[in-house]
Scaffold this motif. Structure first.
Motif, PDB file in Angstrom:
ATOM      1  N   ILE A   1       0.825  -1.201   0.000  1.00 10.40           N
ATOM      2  CA  ILE A   1       0.000   0.000   0.000  1.00 10.40           C
ATOM      3  C   ILE A   1       0.864   1.258   0.000  1.00 10.40           C
ATOM      4  CG2 ILE A   1      -1.619   1.355   1.387  1.00 10.40           C
ATOM      5  CD1 ILE A   1      -2.944  -0.968   0.021  1.00 10.40           C
ATOM      6  N   LEU A   2       1.972   1.234   0.754  1.00 11.47           N
ATOM      7  CA  LEU A   2       2.705   2.464   1.010  1.00 11.47           C
ATOM      8  C   LEU A   2       4.004   2.607   0.237  1.00 11.47           C
ATOM      9  CD1 LEU A   2       2.254   2.611   4.876  1.00 11.47           C
ATOM     10  CD2 LEU A   2       0.897   3.768   3.146  1.00 11.47           C
ATOM     11  N   SER A   3       4.411   1.597  -0.510  1.00 14.04           N
ATOM     12  CA  SER A   3       5.729   1.651  -1.109  1.00 14.04           C
ATOM     13  C   SER A   3       5.871   2.765  -2.135  1.00 14.04           C
ATOM     14  CB  SER A   3       6.058   0.308  -1.766  1.00 14.04           C
ATOM     15  OG  SER A   3       5.123   0.006  -2.778  1.00 14.04           O
ATOM     16  N   THR A   4       4.844   3.044  -2.906  1.00 18.48           N
ATOM     17  CA  THR A   4       4.943   4.082  -3.911  1.00 18.48           C
ATOM     18  C   THR A   4       5.186   5.434  -3.284  1.00 18.48           C
ATOM     19  OG1 THR A   4       3.477   2.875  -5.395  1.00 18.48           O
ATOM     20  CG2 THR A   4       3.753   5.222  -5.809  1.00 18.48           C
ATOM     21  N   GLY A   5       4.414   5.759  -2.267  1.00 15.96           N
ATOM     22  CA  GLY A   5       4.600   7.034  -1.590  1.00 15.96           C
ATOM     23  C   GLY A   5       5.953   7.126  -0.934  1.00 15.96           C
ATOM     24  N   ALA A   6       6.406   6.023  -0.355  1.00 15.23           N
ATOM     25  CA  ALA A   6       7.707   6.035   0.307  1.00 15.23           C
ATOM     26  C   ALA A   6       8.811   6.303  -0.697  1.00 15.23           C
ATOM     27  CB  ALA A   6       7.942   4.706   1.018  1.00 15.23           C
ATOM     28  N   ALA A   7       8.727   5.655  -1.854  1.00 17.34           N
ATOM     29  CA  ALA A   7       9.756   5.854  -2.866  1.00 17.34           C
ATOM     30  C   ALA A   7       9.782   7.299  -3.336  1.00 17.34           C
ATOM     31  CB  ALA A   7       9.501   4.916  -4.049  1.00 17.34           C
ATOM     32  N   GLN A   8       8.623   7.894  -3.510  1.00 11.74           N
ATOM     33  CA  GLN A   8       8.562   9.277  -3.969  1.00 11.74           C
ATOM     34  C   GLN A   8       9.133  10.231  -2.926  1.00 11.74           C
ATOM     35  OE1 GLN A   8       4.405   9.751  -4.792  1.00 11.74           O
ATOM     36  NE2 GLN A   8       4.550   8.864  -6.836  1.00 11.74           N
ATOM     37  N   GLY A   9       9.002   9.878  -1.655  1.00 11.92           N
ATOM     38  CA  GLY A   9       9.449  10.764  -0.596  1.00 11.92           C
ATOM     39  C   GLY A   9      10.884  10.543  -0.174  1.00 11.92           C
ATOM     40  N   ALA A  10      11.602   9.629  -0.842  1.00 10.28           N
ATOM     41  CA  ALA A  10      12.952   9.277  -0.406  1.00 10.28           C
ATOM     42  C   ALA A  10      14.016   9.707  -1.401  1.00 10.28           C
ATOM     43  CB  ALA A  10      13.036   7.775  -0.164  1.00 10.28           C
ATOM     44  N   ARG A  11      13.727  10.715  -2.185  1.00 12.43           N
ATOM     45  CA  ARG A  11      14.725  11.247  -3.097  1.00 12.43           C
ATOM     46  C   ARG A  11      15.209  12.593  -2.580  1.00 12.43           C
ATOM     47  NH1 ARG A  11      10.991   9.328  -7.065  1.00 12.43           N
ATOM     48  NH2 ARG A  11      10.104  11.409  -7.237  1.00 12.43           N
ATOM     49  N   ALA A  12      16.507  12.743  -2.460  1.00 10.62           N
ATOM     50  CA  ALA A  12      17.057  14.011  -1.998  1.00 10.62           C
ATOM     51  C   ALA A  12      16.928  15.059  -3.093  1.00 10.62           C
ATOM     52  CB  ALA A  12      18.524  13.844  -1.619  1.00 10.62           C
ATOM     53  N   VAL A  13      16.559  16.261  -2.706  1.00 11.94           N
ATOM     54  CA  VAL A  13      16.528  17.391  -3.633  1.00 11.94           C
ATOM     55  C   VAL A  13      17.889  18.059  -3.590  1.00 11.94           C
ATOM     56  CG1 VAL A  13      15.430  19.603  -4.163  1.00 11.94           C
ATOM     57  CG2 VAL A  13      14.056  17.718  -3.230  1.00 11.94           C
ATOM     58  N   VAL A  14      18.484  18.274  -4.747  1.00  9.27           N
ATOM     59  CA  VAL A  14      19.803  18.911  -4.800  1.00  9.27           C
ATOM     60  C   VAL A  14      19.631  20.406  -4.535  1.00  9.27           C
ATOM     61  CG1 VAL A  14      21.824  19.395  -6.222  1.00  9.27           C
ATOM     62  CG2 VAL A  14      20.629  17.206  -6.452  1.00  9.27           C
ATOM     63  N   ILE A  15      20.164  20.858  -3.422  1.00 10.08           N
ATOM     64  CA  ILE A  15      20.031  22.261  -3.048  1.00 10.08           C
ATOM     65  C   ILE A  15      21.403  22.826  -2.688  1.00 10.08           C
ATOM     66  CG2 ILE A  15      17.656  21.988  -2.251  1.00 10.08           C
ATOM     67  CD1 ILE A  15      18.667  21.960   0.613  1.00 10.08           C
ATOM     68  N   PRO A  16      21.582  24.121  -2.832  1.00  8.30           N
ATOM     69  CA  PRO A  16      22.884  24.719  -2.525  1.00  8.30           C
ATOM     70  C   PRO A  16      23.151  24.775  -1.031  1.00  8.30           C
ATOM     71  CG  PRO A  16      21.294  26.423  -3.053  1.00  8.30           C
ATOM     72  CD  PRO A  16      20.611  25.110  -3.340  1.00  8.30           C
ATOM     73  N   ALA A  17      24.426  24.863  -0.684  1.00 13.03           N
ATOM     74  CA  ALA A  17      24.807  25.069   0.710  1.00 13.03           C
ATOM     75  C   ALA A  17      24.389  26.469   1.135  1.00 13.03           C
ATOM     76  CB  ALA A  17      26.319  24.890   0.866  1.00 13.03           C
ATOM     77  N   VAL A  18      24.280  26.658   2.429  1.00 10.07           N
ATOM     78  CA  VAL A  18      23.879  27.971   2.932  1.00 10.07           C
ATOM     79  C   VAL A  18      24.967  28.999   2.645  1.00 10.07           C
ATOM     80  CG1 VAL A  18      22.421  27.035   4.757  1.00 10.07           C
ATOM     81  CG2 VAL A  18      24.824  27.482   5.219  1.00 10.07           C
TER      82      VAL A  18
ATOM     83  N   HIS B   1       9.683  -2.643  12.080  1.00  9.18           N
ATOM     84  CA  HIS B   1       8.363  -2.014  12.152  1.00  9.18           C
ATOM     85  C   HIS B   1       7.953  -1.557  10.751  1.00  9.18           C
ATOM     86  CE1 HIS B   1       5.216   0.896  13.135  1.00  9.18           C
ATOM     87  NE2 HIS B   1       5.197   0.398  14.361  1.00  9.18           N
ATOM     88  N   PRO B   2       6.705  -1.823  10.321  1.00  7.01           N
ATOM     89  CA  PRO B   2       6.287  -1.460   8.963  1.00  7.01           C
ATOM     90  C   PRO B   2       6.517   0.001   8.615  1.00  7.01           C
ATOM     91  CG  PRO B   2       4.667  -2.904   9.947  1.00  7.01           C
ATOM     92  CD  PRO B   2       5.649  -2.569  11.035  1.00  7.01           C
ATOM     93  N   TYR B   3       6.311   0.900   9.557  1.00  4.31           N
ATOM     94  CA  TYR B   3       6.528   2.320   9.266  1.00  4.31           C
ATOM     95  C   TYR B   3       8.005   2.588   9.033  1.00  4.31           C
ATOM     96  CZ  TYR B   3       5.655   7.358   9.423  1.00  4.31           C
ATOM     97  OH  TYR B   3       5.541   8.680   9.087  1.00  4.31           O
ATOM     98  N   VAL B   4       8.854   1.999   9.840  1.00  2.58           N
ATOM     99  CA  VAL B   4      10.296   2.172   9.697  1.00  2.58           C
ATOM    100  C   VAL B   4      10.776   1.616   8.361  1.00  2.58           C
ATOM    101  CG1 VAL B   4      12.548   1.453  10.602  1.00  2.58           C
ATOM    102  CG2 VAL B   4      10.756   2.224  12.171  1.00  2.58           C
ATOM    103  N   VAL B   5      10.325   0.421   8.022  1.00  4.83           N
ATOM    104  CA  VAL B   5      10.748  -0.220   6.782  1.00  4.83           C
ATOM    105  C   VAL B   5      10.282   0.566   5.562  1.00  4.83           C
ATOM    106  CG1 VAL B   5      10.453  -2.273   5.340  1.00  4.83           C
ATOM    107  CG2 VAL B   5      10.859  -2.522   7.795  1.00  4.83           C
ATOM    108  N   THR B   6       9.050   1.051   5.607  1.00  7.55           N
ATOM    109  CA  THR B   6       8.450   1.701   4.448  1.00  7.55           C
ATOM    110  C   THR B   6       8.881   3.143   4.271  1.00  7.55           C
ATOM    111  OG1 THR B   6       6.510   0.271   4.690  1.00  7.55           O
ATOM    112  CG2 THR B   6       6.267   2.201   3.286  1.00  7.55           C
ATOM    113  N   TRP B   7       9.005   3.879   5.360  1.00  2.80           N
ATOM    114  CA  TRP B   7       9.263   5.310   5.268  1.00  2.80           C
ATOM    115  C   TRP B   7      10.648   5.733   5.732  1.00  2.80           C
ATOM    116  CZ3 TRP B   7       5.834   7.878   2.492  1.00  2.80           C
ATOM    117  CH2 TRP B   7       4.553   7.322   2.346  1.00  2.80           C
TER     118      TRP B   7
END
Length: 223
Positions: free
Chosen positions: A22-39, A200-206
């Protein structure tokens, strides 16, 4: 309607063996780092251990990511933005206390700077463009908020939000707010949740995908 799916829904899905599907698609979408500049504006190294308080969705996930940052000594899950009397998980989950699920980071500024912590926070720890929602969790307690522990931290955070906004690195506007309020540690069973509950399912998925994405995006500061 606030979903607050972290405990009741995950437990139900796990019981019937479909949490991952149920949750794998959302987890995958939320686990990509956005390339952003340093402060551009950061705090200089200073002796002693400093503290940062950040909120960005489930504190289990935030804790999991920042526990793997070099220079971070401890991460404590808790509640920020409300009163001590209502700083309990059941009350905060009811979305009536003004608290945000947050983490308190004790870090060595000679190893990791406050600005670099913010870079991890905005790039991978959470999505700063979603209002009152992260992953499967919805409600004001899952809002994106920074609780500066000094005027200097506030200045750095405010400048970085402006810098990222001007760079248009995100697909939507940054909704992160700078807030005030004390931090109250969460219940003992919420502390070190990632390490103590690896299956834990939440830990594994997210959470595990977030940690993996952090390590891939920030290899020089991951441990």
């Amino acid at each position: 309607m606030y979903l607050n799916m972290k405990k009741p829904l995950i437990a139900t899905l796990a019981a019937v063996g479909i949490a991952g599907a149920i949750l794998s698609t959302g987890a995958a979408q939320g686990a990509r780092a956005v390339v952003i500049p340093a402060v551009k504006t950061d705090l200089p190294p200073a002796p002693g251990i400093q503290t940062a308080v950040l909120a960005g969705g489930c504190f289990w996930t935030m804790e999991a990511v920042f526990e793997h940052v070099k220079g971070v000594k401890t991460v404590t899950t808790g509640y920020a933005g409300g009163t001590k009397a209502t700083a309990t998980y059941d009350q905060v989950s009811a979305e009536t206390t003004r608290h945000a699920e947050a983490i308190r980071i004790a870090y060595d500024p000679r190893v990791i700077s406050y600005g670099t912590l913010l870079r991890v926070y905005f790039s991978i720890a959470h999505d700063p463009t979603t209002l009152n929602r992260q992953g499967p969790d919805s409600g004001t307690s899952y809002r994106s908020a920074i609780f500066p522990q000094s005027p200097a931290q506030a200045q750095v955070a405010r400048a970085y939000i402006a810098q990222l906004g001007a760079a248009h690195v995100f697909s939507g506007p940054i909704v992160t707010k700078l807030e005030t309020g004390a931090f109250y540690p969460a219940e003992a069973y919420h502390q070190n949740f990632y390490d103590r509950n690896p299956t834990h399912p939440y830990v594994v998925t997210w959470d595990k995908p977030k940690v993996a994405a952090f390590r891939a995006a920030f290899p020089t500061i991951s441990n």
